[in-house]
Write an enzyme that holds these catalytic residues in place. Structure first.
Site, PDB file in Angstrom:
ATOM      1  N   SER A  42      36.738  50.517  31.367  1.00 61.41           N
ATOM      2  CA  SER A  42      36.613  48.364  32.165  1.00 61.41           C
ATOM      3  C   SER A  42      36.210  47.711  30.260  1.00 61.41           C
ATOM      4  CB  SER A  42      35.784  48.230  32.836  1.00 61.41           C
ATOM      5  OG  SER A  42      35.268  47.533  33.110  1.00 61.41           O
ATOM      6  N   GLY A  43      36.923  46.805  29.875  1.00 59.36           N
ATOM      7  CA  GLY A  43      36.455  45.646  28.968  1.00 59.36           C
ATOM      8  C   GLY A  43      35.179  45.213  30.319  1.00 59.36           C
ATOM      9  N   LEU A  44      35.045  44.341  31.177  1.00 63.50           N
ATOM     10  CA  LEU A  44      33.578  44.150  31.849  1.00 63.50           C
ATOM     11  C   LEU A  44      32.648  45.049  31.834  1.00 63.50           C
ATOM     12  CD1 LEU A  44      31.844  42.167  33.604  1.00 63.50           C
ATOM     13  CD2 LEU A  44      32.414  43.083  34.849  1.00 63.50           C
ATOM     14  N   ASP A  54      31.784  39.571  28.671  1.00 64.08           N
ATOM     15  CA  ASP A  54      33.095  39.577  28.655  1.00 64.08           C
ATOM     16  C   ASP A  54      33.840  38.782  28.691  1.00 64.08           C
ATOM     17  OD1 ASP A  54      35.866  41.106  29.584  1.00 64.08           O
ATOM     18  OD2 ASP A  54      35.044  40.630  32.009  1.00 64.08           O
ATOM     19  N   ASP A  81      41.469  49.001  28.955  1.00 67.34           N
ATOM     20  CA  ASP A  81      41.614  47.105  29.467  1.00 67.34           C
ATOM     21  C   ASP A  81      41.765  47.026  28.662  1.00 67.34           C
ATOM     22  OD1 ASP A  81      41.447  44.942  30.111  1.00 67.34           O
ATOM     23  OD2 ASP A  81      39.283  45.169  31.223  1.00 67.34           O
ATOM     24  N   ASP A  83      42.111  43.764  27.925  1.00 63.95           N
ATOM     25  CA  ASP A  83      42.059  42.353  27.747  1.00 63.95           C
ATOM     26  C   ASP A  83      43.853  41.672  27.527  1.00 63.95           C
ATOM     27  OD1 ASP A  83      39.933  42.339  28.700  1.00 63.95           O
ATOM     28  OD2 ASP A  83      38.437  42.499  26.795  1.00 63.95           O
ATOM     29  N   GLU A 110      46.328  41.712  30.036  1.00 59.55           N
ATOM     30  CA  GLU A 110      46.565  40.610  31.345  1.00 59.55           C
ATOM     31  C   GLU A 110      47.043  39.115  31.050  1.00 59.55           C
ATOM     32  OE1 GLU A 110      42.732  41.049  31.737  1.00 59.55           O
ATOM     33  OE2 GLU A 110      41.953  39.151  31.592  1.00 59.55           O
ATOM     34  N   LYS A 116      39.247  35.938  26.353  1.00 53.58           N
ATOM     35  CA  LYS A 116      39.483  36.010  27.847  1.00 53.58           C
ATOM     36  C   LYS A 116      38.021  35.852  28.700  1.00 53.58           C
ATOM     37  CE  LYS A 116      38.426  39.260  30.677  1.00 53.58           C
ATOM     38  NZ  LYS A 116      38.910  39.975  31.043  1.00 53.58           N
ATOM     39  N   ASN A 118      36.154  36.591  32.091  1.00 51.05           N
ATOM     40  CA  ASN A 118      36.933  37.287  33.815  1.00 51.05           C
ATOM     41  C   ASN A 118      36.896  36.710  34.530  1.00 51.05           C
ATOM     42  OD1 ASN A 118      34.713  38.370  36.334  1.00 51.05           O
ATOM     43  ND2 ASN A 118      35.113  39.940  34.605  1.00 51.05           N
ATOM     44  N   SER A 119      37.585  37.427  35.747  1.00 51.60           N
ATOM     45  CA  SER A 119      38.497  37.006  36.698  1.00 51.60           C
ATOM     46  C   SER A 119      37.577  36.378  37.559  1.00 51.60           C
ATOM     47  CB  SER A 119      39.131  37.803  36.836  1.00 51.60           C
ATOM     48  OG  SER A 119      39.844  38.998  36.286  1.00 51.60           O
ATOM     49  N   ARG A 155      48.935  43.060  33.866  1.00 48.58           N
ATOM     50  CA  ARG A 155      48.587  42.410  35.087  1.00 48.58           C
ATOM     51  C   ARG A 155      48.677  41.441  35.082  1.00 48.58           C
ATOM     52  NH1 ARG A 155      41.650  42.697  34.733  1.00 48.58           N
ATOM     53  NH2 ARG A 155      41.361  40.619  35.058  1.00 48.58           N
ATOM     54  N   HIS A 186      45.589  41.382  40.508  1.00 45.90           N
ATOM     55  CA  HIS A 186      44.219  40.802  40.622  1.00 45.90           C
ATOM     56  C   HIS A 186      44.160  39.659  41.252  1.00 45.90           C
ATOM     57  CE1 HIS A 186      40.723  41.956  39.776  1.00 45.90           C
ATOM     58  NE2 HIS A 186      40.118  41.356  38.777  1.00 45.90           N
TER      59      HIS A 186
HETATM   60  C1  SPV Z   1      36.965  44.783  34.056  1.00 44.21           C
HETATM   61  O1  SPV Z   1      36.883  46.272  34.978  1.00 44.21           O
HETATM   62  O2  SPV Z   1      36.818  44.558  33.121  1.00 44.21           O
HETATM   63  C2  SPV Z   1      38.856  44.547  34.856  1.00 44.21           C
HETATM   64  C3  SPV Z   1      38.659  43.733  36.274  1.00 44.21           C
HETATM   65  O3  SPV Z   1      38.874  44.031  33.475  1.00 44.21           O
HETATM   66  S1  SPV Z   1      37.821  42.608  36.344  1.00 44.21           S
HETATM   67  O4  SPV Z   1      36.904  42.666  35.826  1.00 44.21           O
HETATM   68  O5  SPV Z   1      37.802  42.646  38.044  1.00 44.21           O
HETATM   69  O6  SPV Z   1      38.295  41.495  35.814  1.00 44.21           O
HETATM   70 MG    MG Z   2      38.710  43.107  32.360  1.00 40.21          MG
END
Ligand code: SPV
Ligand code: MG
Length: 288
Positions: A42-44, A54, A81, A83, A110, A116, A118-119, A155, A186
């Site tokens: 996971s990027g986050l 992130d 991930d 990104d 994505e 990017k 974070n969503s 994504r 997502h």
């Molecule tokens: C991550 O885990 O870095 C993701 C999922 O991309 S989210 O944090 O929901 O974007």
């Molecule tokens: Mg991510």
């Protein structure tokens, strides 16, 4: 079986699977020992574990260094991930080339701009690139990979941006046509209604991956009914370690000793076991 094939099989299979997040070698090993068939890099979580945001503050080569540590300690596939691909199609090509060489089994990119955001954060930077530009990135990724089992997951963040399910379907159809092995839809809603509507309309065009962070109360049975291929539990080890480290640090600070928490933490022997110290002892006996 090679990790790329493992990941491909998991994605193509007609049953639901789950990957848990890891953000370094230690957490990767813990995920693997828990019995998960794969890992979400996971990027986050990787950013958070570095004390960074992130927002692509960690460079892609730094991410690959961390992921290589993860690859080294597990036999299960790692889905990276990626990104938004760290730039344009050419950065995607550089990323795929180096990620594949380092043993990553597949990558998710994505359709957001670079850098990017974070969503789950608001902000002006939550923007999508055009469908055409993102299809170019997917094609570039697929043309670059050497191992034909290497998976590229496309994504879309269109629901995150408030677009409709129909618009998301349009984007994902184009991504599938561009060669994506699976799509990730997502959502940041607290229920899975949007995801359900999407999966009904999507049918079986290509496998679907989801990240139920905000709609975590949805029973897993429902994801099976929706014929979801893969669920990513995307941030639960970093969040558990944050909570637990805070509690332990506070206790040590308050009590000015460590015996108050000793029974609550892993013994040193567990640290050594996870480091595979026994293997080194055996190697020393052989090679010294
Ligand atoms: C991550 O885990 O870095 C993701 C999922 O991309 S989210 O944090 O929901 O974007
Ligand atoms: Mg991510």
């Amino acid at each position: 079986m090679k990790v790329t094939k493992q990941l491909n099989n998991i994605i193509q299979a007609n049953e639901l699977d789950f990957f848990l997040e890891a953000h370094n070698g230690l957490s990767a090993k813990i995920v693997s020992e828990a019995g998960f068939k794969g890992i979400w890099a996971s990027g986050l979580s990787i950013s958070a574990s570095c004390g960074a945001r992130d927002r692509n503050e960690i460079s892609w080569t730094e991410v690959l260094d961390i992921v290589e540590r993860m690859v080294n300690v597990v036999d299960i596939p790692i889905l990276l991930d990626g990104d938004s691909g760290f730039g344009d199609f050419n950065n995607v090509r550089c990323l795929i080339k180096r990620a594949e060489r380092r043993g990553v089994a597949g990558i998710c990119i994505e359709d957001k701009i670079f850098p990017k955001t974070n969503s789950f954060l608001e902000g002006k930077n939550q923007k999508l690139v055009s469908t055409r530009e993102f299809c170019g990135k997917i094609m570039a990724a697929k043309d670059t990979q050497v191992d034909h089992d290497f998976c590229v997951i496309a994504r879309t963040e269109s629901l995150i941006m408030g677009q409709s399910v129909a618009e998301s379907i349009d984007r994902c159809s184009a991504y599938a046509e561009a060669g994506a092995n699976a799509i990730l839809i997502h959502s940041k809603k607290n229920d899975a209604d949007q995801i359900q509507e999407f999966s009904q309309k999507w049918g079986k065009r290509c496998p679907v991956v989801i990240v139920p962070t905000t709609y975590q109360n949805t029973p897993t049975e429902k994801f099976k009914e929706m014929e979801i291929s893969l669920v990513l539990w995307a941030n639960h080890l970093i969040r558990s370690s944050i909570r637990y480290m805070q509690e332990i640090a506070d206790s040590i600070m308050k009590n000015q000793n460590v015996y108050c928490i000793d029974s609550k933490i892993a013994p040193l022997s567990e640290v050594f076991r996870l480091q595979n110290t026994a293997e080194l002892e055996a190697a020393e006996a052989k090679y010294y």
